[in-house]
Motif scaffolding. Structure first.
Motif, PDB file in Angstrom:
ATOM      1  N   SER B 195      28.391  74.884 -32.608  1.00 27.83           N
ATOM      2  CA  SER B 195      27.204  75.382 -33.199  1.00 27.83           C
ATOM      3  C   SER B 195      26.602  74.214 -34.071  1.00 27.83           C
ATOM      4  CB  SER B 195      26.815  76.850 -33.618  1.00 27.83           C
ATOM      5  OG  SER B 195      27.995  76.965 -34.314  1.00 27.83           O
ATOM      6  N   GLU B 196      27.634  73.674 -34.829  1.00 27.24           N
ATOM      7  CA  GLU B 196      27.330  72.783 -35.774  1.00 27.24           C
ATOM      8  C   GLU B 196      26.524  71.482 -35.417  1.00 27.24           C
ATOM      9  OE1 GLU B 196      29.234  73.172 -38.834  1.00 27.24           O
ATOM     10  OE2 GLU B 196      27.605  72.072 -39.780  1.00 27.24           O
ATOM     11  N   VAL B 197      25.212  71.120 -36.380  1.00 29.55           N
ATOM     12  CA  VAL B 197      24.517  70.195 -35.974  1.00 29.55           C
ATOM     13  C   VAL B 197      24.743  69.223 -37.421  1.00 29.55           C
ATOM     14  CG1 VAL B 197      22.977  71.409 -34.654  1.00 29.55           C
ATOM     15  CG2 VAL B 197      22.637  71.276 -37.321  1.00 29.55           C
ATOM     16  N   LEU B 198      24.353  67.864 -36.881  1.00 29.54           N
ATOM     17  CA  LEU B 198      24.215  66.753 -37.893  1.00 29.54           C
ATOM     18  C   LEU B 198      22.834  66.644 -38.513  1.00 29.54           C
ATOM     19  CD1 LEU B 198      25.968  64.217 -35.576  1.00 29.54           C
ATOM     20  CD2 LEU B 198      27.010  65.233 -37.598  1.00 29.54           C
ATOM     21  N   PRO B 199      22.865  66.146 -39.696  1.00 25.32           N
ATOM     22  CA  PRO B 199      21.618  65.985 -40.244  1.00 25.32           C
ATOM     23  C   PRO B 199      20.760  64.959 -39.347  1.00 25.32           C
ATOM     24  CG  PRO B 199      23.130  65.371 -41.816  1.00 25.32           C
ATOM     25  CD  PRO B 199      24.141  65.598 -40.629  1.00 25.32           C
ATOM     26  N   PRO B 200      19.345  65.425 -39.398  1.00 27.13           N
ATOM     27  CA  PRO B 200      18.362  64.634 -38.279  1.00 27.13           C
ATOM     28  C   PRO B 200      18.492  63.226 -38.192  1.00 27.13           C
ATOM     29  CG  PRO B 200      17.051  66.315 -39.546  1.00 27.13           C
ATOM     30  CD  PRO B 200      18.448  66.151 -40.168  1.00 27.13           C
ATOM     31  N   ILE B 201      18.584  62.421 -39.148  1.00 27.61           N
ATOM     32  CA  ILE B 201      18.909  60.978 -39.096  1.00 27.61           C
ATOM     33  C   ILE B 201      19.900  60.456 -38.123  1.00 27.61           C
ATOM     34  CG2 ILE B 201      20.139  60.834 -41.185  1.00 27.61           C
ATOM     35  CD1 ILE B 201      17.594  58.239 -40.147  1.00 27.61           C
ATOM     36  N   TRP B 202      21.123  61.353 -38.140  1.00 26.95           N
ATOM     37  CA  TRP B 202      22.126  61.030 -37.230  1.00 26.95           C
ATOM     38  C   TRP B 202      21.613  61.143 -35.844  1.00 26.95           C
ATOM     39  CZ3 TRP B 202      26.434  58.492 -38.698  1.00 26.95           C
ATOM     40  CH2 TRP B 202      26.600  58.420 -39.962  1.00 26.95           C
ATOM     41  N   SER B 203      20.584  61.908 -35.351  1.00 25.11           N
ATOM     42  CA  SER B 203      20.361  61.986 -33.822  1.00 25.11           C
ATOM     43  C   SER B 203      19.996  60.326 -33.699  1.00 25.11           C
ATOM     44  CB  SER B 203      19.117  62.633 -33.793  1.00 25.11           C
ATOM     45  OG  SER B 203      19.316  63.989 -34.117  1.00 25.11           O
ATOM     46  N   TRP B 204      19.182  59.827 -34.490  1.00 22.36           N
ATOM     47  CA  TRP B 204      18.913  58.403 -33.985  1.00 22.36           C
ATOM     48  C   TRP B 204      19.840  57.367 -34.206  1.00 22.36           C
ATOM     49  CZ3 TRP B 204      14.179  58.156 -32.036  1.00 22.36           C
ATOM     50  CH2 TRP B 204      13.096  59.177 -32.205  1.00 22.36           C
ATOM     51  N   ILE B 205      20.683  57.617 -35.251  1.00 19.55           N
ATOM     52  CA  ILE B 205      21.792  56.719 -35.362  1.00 19.55           C
ATOM     53  C   ILE B 205      23.049  56.719 -34.237  1.00 19.55           C
ATOM     54  CG2 ILE B 205      23.834  56.182 -36.792  1.00 19.55           C
ATOM     55  CD1 ILE B 205      22.336  57.122 -39.276  1.00 19.55           C
ATOM     56  N   ILE B 206      23.091  58.018 -33.965  1.00 17.37           N
ATOM     57  CA  ILE B 206      24.128  58.022 -32.765  1.00 17.37           C
ATOM     58  C   ILE B 206      23.801  57.578 -31.466  1.00 17.37           C
ATOM     59  CG2 ILE B 206      25.472  59.898 -31.543  1.00 17.37           C
ATOM     60  CD1 ILE B 206      26.275  61.033 -34.136  1.00 17.37           C
ATOM     61  N   ILE B 207      22.444  58.141 -31.175  1.00 18.17           N
ATOM     62  CA  ILE B 207      21.926  57.781 -29.851  1.00 18.17           C
ATOM     63  C   ILE B 207      21.562  56.246 -29.763  1.00 18.17           C
ATOM     64  CG2 ILE B 207      19.798  58.067 -28.232  1.00 18.17           C
ATOM     65  CD1 ILE B 207      19.879  61.037 -29.179  1.00 18.17           C
ATOM     66  N   GLY B 208      20.969  55.677 -31.016  1.00 22.16           N
ATOM     67  CA  GLY B 208      20.959  54.086 -31.049  1.00 22.16           C
ATOM     68  C   GLY B 208      22.295  53.577 -30.774  1.00 22.16           C
ATOM     69  N   LEU B 209      23.312  54.020 -31.465  1.00 23.03           N
ATOM     70  CA  LEU B 209      24.505  53.311 -31.282  1.00 23.03           C
ATOM     71  C   LEU B 209      24.968  53.024 -29.881  1.00 23.03           C
ATOM     72  CD1 LEU B 209      26.777  54.323 -34.365  1.00 23.03           C
ATOM     73  CD2 LEU B 209      25.994  52.020 -33.733  1.00 23.03           C
ATOM     74  N   PHE B 251      13.224  60.109 -26.757  1.00 24.01           N
ATOM     75  CA  PHE B 251      12.848  61.761 -26.525  1.00 24.01           C
ATOM     76  C   PHE B 251      13.807  62.734 -26.697  1.00 24.01           C
ATOM     77  CE2 PHE B 251      12.249  65.098 -23.194  1.00 24.01           C
ATOM     78  CZ  PHE B 251      10.915  65.439 -23.675  1.00 24.01           C
ATOM     79  N   VAL B 252      15.202  62.414 -26.434  1.00 26.27           N
ATOM     80  CA  VAL B 252      16.288  63.590 -26.553  1.00 26.27           C
ATOM     81  C   VAL B 252      16.386  63.473 -28.282  1.00 26.27           C
ATOM     82  CG1 VAL B 252      18.930  63.794 -26.708  1.00 26.27           C
ATOM     83  CG2 VAL B 252      17.421  63.097 -24.632  1.00 26.27           C
ATOM     84  N   ALA B 253      16.383  62.296 -28.882  1.00 23.51           N
ATOM     85  CA  ALA B 253      16.559  62.706 -30.349  1.00 23.51           C
ATOM     86  C   ALA B 253      15.254  63.365 -31.119  1.00 23.51           C
ATOM     87  CB  ALA B 253      16.509  61.249 -30.912  1.00 23.51           C
ATOM     88  N   TYR B 254      14.126  63.041 -30.430  1.00 23.49           N
ATOM     89  CA  TYR B 254      12.893  63.702 -30.992  1.00 23.49           C
ATOM     90  C   TYR B 254      13.066  65.500 -30.831  1.00 23.49           C
ATOM     91  CZ  TYR B 254       8.162  65.194 -30.864  1.00 23.49           C
ATOM     92  OH  TYR B 254       7.018  66.282 -31.024  1.00 23.49           O
ATOM     93  N   ILE B 255      13.530  65.524 -29.713  1.00 27.79           N
ATOM     94  CA  ILE B 255      13.625  67.098 -29.278  1.00 27.79           C
ATOM     95  C   ILE B 255      14.767  67.786 -30.185  1.00 27.79           C
ATOM     96  CG2 ILE B 255      14.514  68.753 -27.689  1.00 27.79           C
ATOM     97  CD1 ILE B 255      11.866  67.663 -26.664  1.00 27.79           C
ATOM     98  N   PHE B 256      15.979  67.067 -30.590  1.00 25.92           N
ATOM     99  CA  PHE B 256      17.054  67.411 -31.302  1.00 25.92           C
ATOM    100  C   PHE B 256      16.485  67.778 -32.655  1.00 25.92           C
ATOM    101  CE2 PHE B 256      20.740  65.479 -28.678  1.00 25.92           C
ATOM    102  CZ  PHE B 256      20.805  66.459 -28.088  1.00 25.92           C
ATOM    103  N   PRO B 273      23.439  68.301 -32.138  1.00 31.66           N
ATOM    104  CA  PRO B 273      24.968  69.087 -32.095  1.00 31.66           C
ATOM    105  C   PRO B 273      25.991  68.304 -32.181  1.00 31.66           C
ATOM    106  CG  PRO B 273      23.186  70.252 -30.438  1.00 31.66           C
ATOM    107  CD  PRO B 273      22.776  68.548 -30.863  1.00 31.66           C
ATOM    108  N   VAL B 274      26.970  68.563 -32.939  1.00 28.34           N
ATOM    109  CA  VAL B 274      28.233  67.869 -33.072  1.00 28.34           C
ATOM    110  C   VAL B 274      28.724  67.570 -31.644  1.00 28.34           C
ATOM    111  CG1 VAL B 274      30.591  67.849 -33.748  1.00 28.34           C
ATOM    112  CG2 VAL B 274      28.813  68.537 -35.243  1.00 28.34           C
ATOM    113  N   ILE B 275      28.762  68.705 -30.919  1.00 29.85           N
ATOM    114  CA  ILE B 275      29.293  68.777 -29.459  1.00 29.85           C
ATOM    115  C   ILE B 275      28.825  67.740 -28.666  1.00 29.85           C
ATOM    116  CG2 ILE B 275      27.671  70.469 -28.513  1.00 29.85           C
ATOM    117  CD1 ILE B 275      31.538  70.767 -28.285  1.00 29.85           C
ATOM    118  N   ALA B 276      27.656  67.430 -28.722  1.00 30.66           N
ATOM    119  CA  ALA B 276      26.743  66.511 -27.966  1.00 30.66           C
ATOM    120  C   ALA B 276      27.455  65.060 -28.329  1.00 30.66           C
ATOM    121  CB  ALA B 276      25.345  66.370 -28.268  1.00 30.66           C
TER     122      ALA B 276
END
Ligand code: ATP
Ligand code: MG
Lengths: 279, 428
Positions: B195-209, B251-256, B273-276
């Motif tokens: 259930s753990e989530v990362l701070p929102p900026i990480w959605s962009w960083i990880i998906i971008g990476l 789109f996915v990062a936006y939803i997250f 989510p960390v699990i993602a």
């Protein structure tokens, strides 16, 4: 032995090899030899022992008696790896290609080049500092393998293949046969043995494969072809060895005999007491 | 080039060639269409399936496509995907592993019980999540080894051996969980894994990476191939793919990153989510092994033609044992993720639909039951489909009878598609 070939040493020679499967004597003291740069055909009726002879040479069975000489020296072949280390490659009738893999992957199967080891076509893999386990997890050298596959196919003038990245399942029978032969040639092989290479092919594809067989001999390889098709054999072979019920009947020189004589040898079997050349 | 293609328009070979020789995105799209017509349907069933699922469940329940529920689906699919990654390897061999459900339970239950006992038993006080998780994974990998060893030593069908495993490991789970019936997961790290989530900026960083890395690899490969004089993927197509991936990724990062809290007053819930992240990292690692190493090549070869592999000097039995070990390892990871999601393990952990969902995920994603054909990513895509269906049915409160029937039908549809596409792939 077959002194007609200017006293050269045979590349590969069997001396008095026998093989029994229980009560069935599949091979009885057979002498057989292959010279570099020639195509020798192995003919005989069903059950004559042709496949048994080549499987013994390829290390799939051990002969009960007799010797195998390679380049004039006695060798022990205990498994398929030993045979391929000597430079003996067999193209089996069922081709043994993995349909789901592409042409390059099939040509290199089991001997893939990986990063961190020299790309070499010696069939014997050079020892490197890297353990076998680690090597199996190293990135494959796809580009080097593809270049080598393309150049091998080019050397053999296999032009019918549009891409070496097609899965073998999408290839025609003749294309597959070409891939299987090219695979055998890739590994600096000296002797290539083909078990019924044209059995399943149409007229045009048979022609392609027979041309390919001739080109192997031009490249100074020793080529053994098993076939039931005498027409094909007379087209491609320099010499013809006839087996019957596990015995060698005779080795004919193709130019000095005809289909009728060979058919007679296959069926009636006039066993000559001195196996070897005809004069 | 083009005249070759036109010669025999319907053949699989010409369709494949067309997609290898395409120079522009337009040609590439046409080649894809041709591949689909020749029976090579690729990811089409997944895309159609997801659209259909979205329409059906959204029209029945407005909550289906909310960011909150979409993130739930990601968390729900994690275990199916992770166990499915291992199942893909097994299916590639042309084998099956029916034990993964209860083997995953062994992983989850050992994690939960060792962590629980470490609190009360002084002899176990050295245990914490960072050593308990590896211990659990070693146990499930050893179970995979045992299955593989029995299958190869006694030359038994994997179907039967892992069926025996299914029953036996179910029994083991019952025995260790014991009369209590349920063991809660108290360790905060394991508890929050799902259930753990990362701070929102990480959605962009990880998906971008992730997308950047994939594109970089494509460009590097294309450049080296071009330099070597080989056919390379043209830049316009790589850019086209990048644009599509970037659009989906954004789109996915936006939803997250949309706030998923139920009320405005509640603390904001947003981020990936960390699990993602774990799913993506495992995907890349296992795809690398499957597609870029000798070991992976041998897995495909054994699944395509075992005899050819053997004659090529591949140690077939060793490959088979290793693959069952991978299956055990991934089942163990999936079991720990499930335990984390449910915050507890119980006597029925690993049962129910889990095994069928995992097989369905791999097959829906395009991995063949007949061996030799498939990709690791198919488990991820298939798990998304399966988890969406499960989640949607949960929202609609359908009875478990209906759930079983629907799951059965989804699996059946997947294997029929597999059988049909296999038939169309065969030439002569
Ligand atoms: N593995 C085996 N076990 C028992 N008998 C065998 C085996 N392999 C071959 N034989 C027998 O040995 C004899 C020679 O068989 P072989 O396969 O060498 O013949 P062949 O000349 O290749 O025939 P074909 O033209 O039909 O391929 C036959 O009587 C066959 O039944
Ligand atoms: Mg035979």
């Amino acid at each position: 032995m077959a002194g007609s070939l200017n006293g050269r040493t045979p590349l590969l020679e069997t001396k008095g090899v026998s093989k029994a499967f229980g009560p069935v004597q599949a091979l009885s003291r057979v002498d057989f030899d292959v010279y570099p740069g020639e195509v020798i055909a192995l003919v005989g009726d069903n059950g004559a022992g042709k496949s048994t002879l080549i499987k013994g040479i390829a290390g799939i069975y051990a002969f009960d008696e007799g010797q195998i000489l390679f380049d004039g020296g006695k060798v022990n072949i205990h498994g398929p790896r030993d045979a391929s280390d000597l430079g003996i490659e067999v193209v089996y009738q069922d081709l043994a290609l993995a349909d789901n893999l592409d042409v390059v992957a099939n040509m290199f199967l089991g001997r893939e080049w990986t990063q961190g080891m020299p790309a070499s076509t010696d069939s014997h893999e050079a020892p490197t500092g890297i353990s076998r386990f680690a090597r199996n997890l190293m990135p494959l050298s796809e580009i080097e393998m593809e270049k080598r596959a393309v150049s091998t196919l080019d050397e053999l003038a296999v032009t019918t293949l549009n891409s070496v990245r097609l899965p073998v399942s999408s290839l025609s029978g003749g294309q597959r046969q070409s891939v299987a032969i090219a695979k055998a040639v890739l590994w600096n092989s000296k002797v290539v043995i083909l078990d019924e290479p044209t059995a399943a092919l149409g007229v045009a594809q048979t022609r392609q494969v027979l041309n390919l067989v001739r080109r192997l001999a031009e490249k100074k390889l020793g080529v053994v072809v098993i076939s039931h098709n005498l027409h094909d054999i007379f087209e491609v072979a320099d010499r013809i060895t006839v087996l019957r019920l596990g015995h060698k009947v005779k080795t004919y020189i193709a130019k000095e005999t005809d289909q009728q004589e060979v058919v007679h040898a296959i069926t009636a079997g006039q066993v000559s007491s001195v196996p070897g050349m005809t004069q | 080039m083009t005249d070759i293609i036109q010669e025999s328009d319907a053949s699989v070979q010409s369709a494949l060639l067309a997609s290898q020789t395409a120079q522009t995105p337009g040609e590439y799209m046409r080649a894809m269409g041709k591949r689909i017509r020749s029976g090579d349907i690729g990811t089409l069933p997944i895309i159609l399936g997801l659209v259909l699922i979205a329409i059906i469940f959204q029209s029945a329940n407005q909550n289906f496509l909310t960011p909150r529920n979409l993130v739930n689906i990601v968390i729900q699919m994690a275990a199916f995907a992770v166990i499915g990654y291992g199942m893909v390897y097994v299916l590639l061999l042309g084998e099956i592993d029916l034990s993964v459900g209860y083997v995953s339970a062994v992983g989850g239950v050992s994690t939960a019980i060792l962590l629980r006992d470490s609190l009360t038993n002084p002899a176990l006080s050295w245990m914490d999540w960072w050593n308990v998780i590896p211990i659990a994974l070693i146990i499930t990998t050893a179970i995979g080894f045992l299955h593989g060893f029995i299958i190869t030593t006694f030359q038994l069908p994997s179907f039967i051996v892992t069926l025996a495993g299914l029953l036996a490991w179910n029994g083991v789970v019952l025995m260790i969980v014991g009369d209590g019936g349920t063991v809660n997961v108290q360790n905060p790290v394991v508890r929050n894994l799902a259930s753990e989530v990362l701070p929102p900026i990480w959605s962009w960083i990880i998906i971008g990476l992730f997308i950047g890395l994939l594109t970089l690899l494509e460009i590097l490969t294309a450049n080296t191939r071009r330099k070597a004089g080989l056919r390379a993927k043209p830049m316009p197509i790589i850019i086209g793919q990048l644009v599509i991936m970037a659009a989906i990724g954004a789109f996915v990062a936006y939803i997250f990153n949309i706030n998923r809290a139920l009320t405005d007053a509640a603390p904001p819930q947003q981020g990936m989510p960390v699990i993602a992240v774990i799913l993506l990292v495992l995907l890349m690692a296992l795809t690398f092994v499957a597609e870029r190493t000798r070991f992976g090549r041998y897995v495909y070869a054994v699944g395509g033609n075992k005899e050819a592999a053997r004659r090529a000097g591949i140690r077939v039995e060793r490959i088979r044992v290793l693959v069952f070990m991978i299956s055990g390892l991934m089942a163990g990871m999936g079991g720990i993720i499930l335990a984390s999601r449910l915050k507890s393990v119980a006597t029925d952990t690993g049962g129910g639909n889990l095994l069928l969902y995992v097989i369905a995920a791999a097959v829906i994603g395009g991995t063949s039951l007949f061996g030799g054909r498939g990709k690791v990513v198919s488990a991820l895509l298939g798990a998304l489909v399966v988890a969406s269906v499960e989640n949607g049915m949960g929202l609609l409160n359908v009875s478990s009878g209906v759930k079983f029937v629907v799951t059965g039908l989804v699996l059946l549809a997947a294997v029929i598609i597999d059988a049909l596409s296999r038939r169309s792939q065969q030439t002569t």
